[in-house]
Scaffold this motif. Structure first.
Motif, PDB file in Angstrom:
ATOM      1  N   LYS A 185       0.836  -1.206   0.000  1.00  0.00           N
ATOM      2  CA  LYS A 185       0.000   0.000   0.000  1.00  0.00           C
ATOM      3  C   LYS A 185       0.866   1.250   0.000  1.00  0.00           C
ATOM      4  N   VAL A 186       1.861   1.240   0.862  1.00  0.00           N
ATOM      5  CA  VAL A 186       2.749   2.391   0.987  1.00  0.00           C
ATOM      6  C   VAL A 186       3.500   2.627  -0.324  1.00  0.00           C
ATOM      7  N   SER A 210      -7.988  -0.162  -2.744  1.00  0.00           N
ATOM      8  CA  SER A 210      -9.228  -0.835  -2.367  1.00  0.00           C
ATOM      9  C   SER A 210      -9.067  -2.316  -2.057  1.00  0.00           C
ATOM     10  N   GLU A 211      -7.900  -2.870  -2.340  1.00  0.00           N
ATOM     11  CA  GLU A 211      -7.782  -4.303  -2.094  1.00  0.00           C
ATOM     12  C   GLU A 211      -7.677  -4.606  -0.605  1.00  0.00           C
ATOM     13  N   GLY A 212      -8.557  -5.459  -0.139  1.00  0.00           N
ATOM     14  CA  GLY A 212      -8.585  -5.796   1.276  1.00  0.00           C
ATOM     15  C   GLY A 212      -7.542  -6.841   1.601  1.00  0.00           C
ATOM     16  N   TYR A 248      -6.028 -10.292  -0.323  1.00  0.00           N
ATOM     17  CA  TYR A 248      -4.579 -10.413  -0.489  1.00  0.00           C
ATOM     18  C   TYR A 248      -4.098 -11.759   0.034  1.00  0.00           C
ATOM     19  N   LEU A 249      -4.600 -12.126   1.226  1.00  0.00           N
ATOM     20  CA  LEU A 249      -4.237 -13.425   1.807  1.00  0.00           C
ATOM     21  C   LEU A 249      -4.635 -14.557   0.883  1.00  0.00           C
TER      22      LEU A 249
END
Lengths: 147, 147
Positions: free
Chosen positions: B125-126, B133-135, B139-140
């Motif tokens: 994200k950084v 928007s991806e939770g 991702y997991l």
DNA sequence: ACACTAGTTAAAGCTGACTTTAACTCATAG
DNA sequence: CTATGAGTTAAAGTCAGCTTTAACTAGTGT
């Protein structure tokens, strides 16, 4: 007139949710008091939790499992509530947690080695492979293990 | 008449020994009260410890590090004091400790995976590799990791 | 209707593993 | 000779993380 069907998510009351997460009811209330989880309330005023809450709790328990204290979790949760502005802080916190964890992990591995060696040593005594008089320190030295 | 020289082992008083073992003075006295370590006394009544005591403490700390409680350590020490007749009991105790430890160890590894994934996710994200928007759950899943 | 089960709250209690305190003595340096 | 620093004891205090208790209400099965 078409009837609108709302896909309602499953609601878990505290007892069921406790069983689901492996926590106790009181612990769930304690976590709530600490602000770690915010259950919802149904019309009658009883708490209920959802599957999303279960995922959240599981994630928290993993963080806790890596050594984070309740206080650190509270900090994390507080930052999370503040939104994306705190992402780097959260990232930093998690990285610190990881550093501490890796350190502890190595110590654990070393302790595991010593424990295994001791078990082997006792086993050797029981099976008669190791002489009555050989000490553990000697035995460790023979394995090139320390302490 | 030849003078007999006795090779005297080094004596550590509690402060020095505390520094050597990483424990505090009070903790050493506490362990003594619990019967985990038996320091010696010099003529003036002060405790002293030897290098053998240091090895013993280090071993105890490794056992403690694998999850043994003070109570279990006391049991272990008590059996040890009873002599070889209790060897199988001690072996059994250590094996039980190992079982519990291995269980905990696997959980730790899983938590570590989740923590690493979360850190990677934040890092993404950084760095902008992961869309706003991806939770995390998504991702997991994309990593084939659970929870 | 009545028992039983699950829920509610606030507050006190518990456990493990130390840590701190109080009130003291003893050994050595200046 | 007195101050400093390390040691002594028993007992009380601390801390994290729950757990238990008390006193209650609300929903469900027969």
């Amino acid at each position: 007139m078409a009837t609108k069907t709302v896909a309602t998510e499953k609601r878990y009351r505290i007892g069921e949710f406790a069983a689901k997460t492996g926590l106790s009811g009181p612990t769930l209330r304690y976590y709530e008091k600490e602000g770690l989880v915010k259950p919802h309330r149904s019309d009658n005023g009883l708490r209920y939790y959802t599957d999303a809450d279960a995922s959240w709790i599981k994630f928290l328990l993993h963080l806790k499992g890596t050594g984070m204290t309740i206080e650190q979790l509270k900090q994390y949760v507080a930052w999370r509530a503040e939104g994306d502005a705190t992402i780097t802080k959260r990232l930093q916190l998690l990285k610190n947690v990881r550093r501490g964890f890796l350190q502890k992990f190595e110590e654990l591995q070393h302790s595991m080695t010593i424990l295994n060696d001791k078990i082997d040593w006792y086993q050797g005594k029981v099976d008669g492979h190791i002489s009555d008089s050989e000490g553990f320190a000697n035995y460790l030295a023979s394995l090139n293990h320390e302490e």
